[in-house]
Design a protein around this motif. Sequence first.
Motif, PDB file in Angstrom:
ATOM      1  N   VAL A 217       8.929 -11.347  -7.740  1.00 38.37           N
ATOM      2  CA  VAL A 217       7.778 -10.457  -7.826  1.00 38.37           C
ATOM      3  C   VAL A 217       8.239  -9.050  -8.176  1.00 38.37           C
ATOM      4  CG1 VAL A 217       5.849  -9.414  -6.561  1.00 38.37           C
ATOM      5  CG2 VAL A 217       6.486 -11.808  -6.123  1.00 38.37           C
ATOM      6  N   THR A 218       7.621  -8.493  -9.206  1.00 37.83           N
ATOM      7  CA  THR A 218       7.801  -7.089  -9.533  1.00 37.83           C
ATOM      8  C   THR A 218       6.537  -6.388  -9.079  1.00 37.83           C
ATOM      9  OG1 THR A 218       9.174  -7.610 -11.442  1.00 37.83           O
ATOM     10  CG2 THR A 218       8.196  -5.414 -11.379  1.00 37.83           C
ATOM     11  N   GLY A 219       6.714  -5.383  -8.250  1.00 41.47           N
ATOM     12  CA  GLY A 219       5.577  -4.637  -7.722  1.00 41.47           C
ATOM     13  C   GLY A 219       5.571  -3.223  -8.247  1.00 41.47           C
ATOM     14  N   LEU A 220       4.471  -2.839  -8.849  1.00 43.69           N
ATOM     15  CA  LEU A 220       4.326  -1.500  -9.413  1.00 43.69           C
ATOM     16  C   LEU A 220       3.292  -0.734  -8.600  1.00 43.69           C
ATOM     17  CD1 LEU A 220       4.679   0.655 -11.662  1.00 43.69           C
ATOM     18  CD2 LEU A 220       2.931  -0.580 -12.958  1.00 43.69           C
ATOM     19  N   ASP A 221       3.652   0.461  -8.164  1.00 46.25           N
ATOM     20  CA  ASP A 221       2.716   1.309  -7.442  1.00 46.25           C
ATOM     21  C   ASP A 221       3.049   2.761  -7.722  1.00 46.25           C
ATOM     22  OD1 ASP A 221       0.696   0.505  -4.906  1.00 46.25           O
ATOM     23  OD2 ASP A 221       1.203   2.624  -5.083  1.00 46.25           O
ATOM     24  N   ALA A 222       2.033   3.601  -7.812  1.00 44.97           N
ATOM     25  CA  ALA A 222       2.236   5.023  -8.108  1.00 44.97           C
ATOM     26  C   ALA A 222       2.550   5.842  -6.858  1.00 44.97           C
ATOM     27  CB  ALA A 222       0.999   5.609  -8.793  1.00 44.97           C
ATOM     28  N   MET A 223       2.329   5.284  -5.691  1.00 47.20           N
ATOM     29  CA  MET A 223       2.568   5.997  -4.431  1.00 47.20           C
ATOM     30  C   MET A 223       1.819   7.325  -4.390  1.00 47.20           C
ATOM     31  SD  MET A 223       4.479   3.973  -2.721  1.00 47.20           S
ATOM     32  CE  MET A 223       5.423   2.505  -3.085  1.00 47.20           C
ATOM     33  N   THR A 224       0.593   7.329  -4.902  1.00 46.77           N
ATOM     34  CA  THR A 224      -0.216   8.539  -4.849  1.00 46.77           C
ATOM     35  C   THR A 224      -0.656   8.809  -3.414  1.00 46.77           C
ATOM     36  OG1 THR A 224      -2.251   7.320  -5.279  1.00 46.77           O
ATOM     37  CG2 THR A 224      -1.073   8.210  -7.200  1.00 46.77           C
ATOM     38  N   ASP A 225      -1.040  10.025  -3.155  1.00 40.52           N
ATOM     39  CA  ASP A 225      -1.380  10.400  -1.790  1.00 40.52           C
ATOM     40  C   ASP A 225      -2.845  10.187  -1.416  1.00 40.52           C
ATOM     41  OD1 ASP A 225      -2.569  12.479  -3.150  1.00 40.52           O
ATOM     42  OD2 ASP A 225      -1.377  14.051  -2.206  1.00 40.52           O
ATOM     43  N   TYR A 226      -3.585   9.445  -2.228  1.00 42.77           N
ATOM     44  CA  TYR A 226      -4.969   9.136  -1.845  1.00 42.77           C
ATOM     45  C   TYR A 226      -4.974   8.312  -0.556  1.00 42.77           C
ATOM     46  CZ  TYR A 226      -9.848   7.821  -1.993  1.00 42.77           C
ATOM     47  OH  TYR A 226     -11.169   7.644  -1.659  1.00 42.77           O
ATOM     48  N   TYR A 227      -4.004   7.377  -0.450  1.00 45.43           N
ATOM     49  CA  TYR A 227      -3.762   6.661   0.802  1.00 45.43           C
ATOM     50  C   TYR A 227      -2.405   7.116   1.323  1.00 45.43           C
ATOM     51  CZ  TYR A 227      -7.540   3.502  -0.569  1.00 45.43           C
ATOM     52  OH  TYR A 227      -8.749   2.978  -0.939  1.00 45.43           O
ATOM     53  N   GLU A 228      -2.125   6.839   2.569  1.00 49.01           N
ATOM     54  CA  GLU A 228      -0.906   7.301   3.225  1.00 49.01           C
ATOM     55  C   GLU A 228       0.354   6.797   2.505  1.00 49.01           C
ATOM     56  OE1 GLU A 228       1.295   6.944   7.532  1.00 49.01           O
ATOM     57  OE2 GLU A 228      -0.814   6.407   7.384  1.00 49.01           O
ATOM     58  N   VAL A 229       1.112   7.719   1.949  1.00 44.67           N
ATOM     59  CA  VAL A 229       2.305   7.383   1.176  1.00 44.67           C
ATOM     60  C   VAL A 229       3.365   6.727   2.060  1.00 44.67           C
ATOM     61  CG1 VAL A 229       4.186   8.310  -0.242  1.00 44.67           C
ATOM     62  CG2 VAL A 229       1.856   9.167  -0.544  1.00 44.67           C
ATOM     63  N   ALA A 230       3.519   7.200   3.285  1.00 40.43           N
ATOM     64  CA  ALA A 230       4.525   6.612   4.180  1.00 40.43           C
ATOM     65  C   ALA A 230       4.240   5.133   4.430  1.00 40.43           C
ATOM     66  CB  ALA A 230       4.576   7.375   5.502  1.00 40.43           C
ATOM     67  N   LEU A 231       2.989   4.779   4.580  1.00 40.38           N
ATOM     68  CA  LEU A 231       2.618   3.383   4.773  1.00 40.38           C
ATOM     69  C   LEU A 231       2.948   2.566   3.528  1.00 40.38           C
ATOM     70  CD1 LEU A 231       1.269   1.038   6.291  1.00 40.38           C
ATOM     71  CD2 LEU A 231      -0.941   1.890   5.436  1.00 40.38           C
ATOM     72  N   LYS A 232       2.634   3.107   2.353  1.00 38.17           N
ATOM     73  CA  LYS A 232       2.919   2.386   1.111  1.00 38.17           C
ATOM     74  C   LYS A 232       4.431   2.217   0.908  1.00 38.17           C
ATOM     75  CE  LYS A 232       0.102   4.869  -1.588  1.00 38.17           C
ATOM     76  NZ  LYS A 232      -0.697   5.219  -2.781  1.00 38.17           N
TER      77      LYS A 232
END
Length: 137
Positions: free
Chosen positions: A35-50
């Motif tokens: 699995v390749t997972g792509l995420d922008a890690m934007t701060d709309y949701y909690e970045v630490a959780l992501k």
Amino acid sequence: MTDHASPSRRALITGSAGFIGYHLARRLLAEGWQVTGLDAMTDYYEVALKRARHAALAENPGFTAVEGRIEEAGLLDRLVAETRPEIVVHLAAQAGVRHSIDAPESYVEANLIGSFRLIEALRATPCAHLMMASTSS
């Protein structure tokens, strides 16, 4: 999904650090997928959780985390061409209807342009299955 997935089966999940993406990635990894997972890690949701979710997924050698924005020119072209996924699950989106009033451009970029870039990347390097559950609002 079957319990007999071969180790060579490859998936790309956009929005892989979100709630659905994370749990889907866990399930596919448990079934033996790469699995390749792509995420922008934007701060709309909690970045630490992501970041914690991606770190937990990275404990499985079948997971590759990629940080980036789906609307970034060339990113999905390169990622799809390099990983050649059998399935792509597109979950990445700018969420939140109320937020769209304050930041409408972020919705156009992520939800429209990002989805367009994914479709174009898959036109150049097709996959067997694409599920689009993105574009949020």
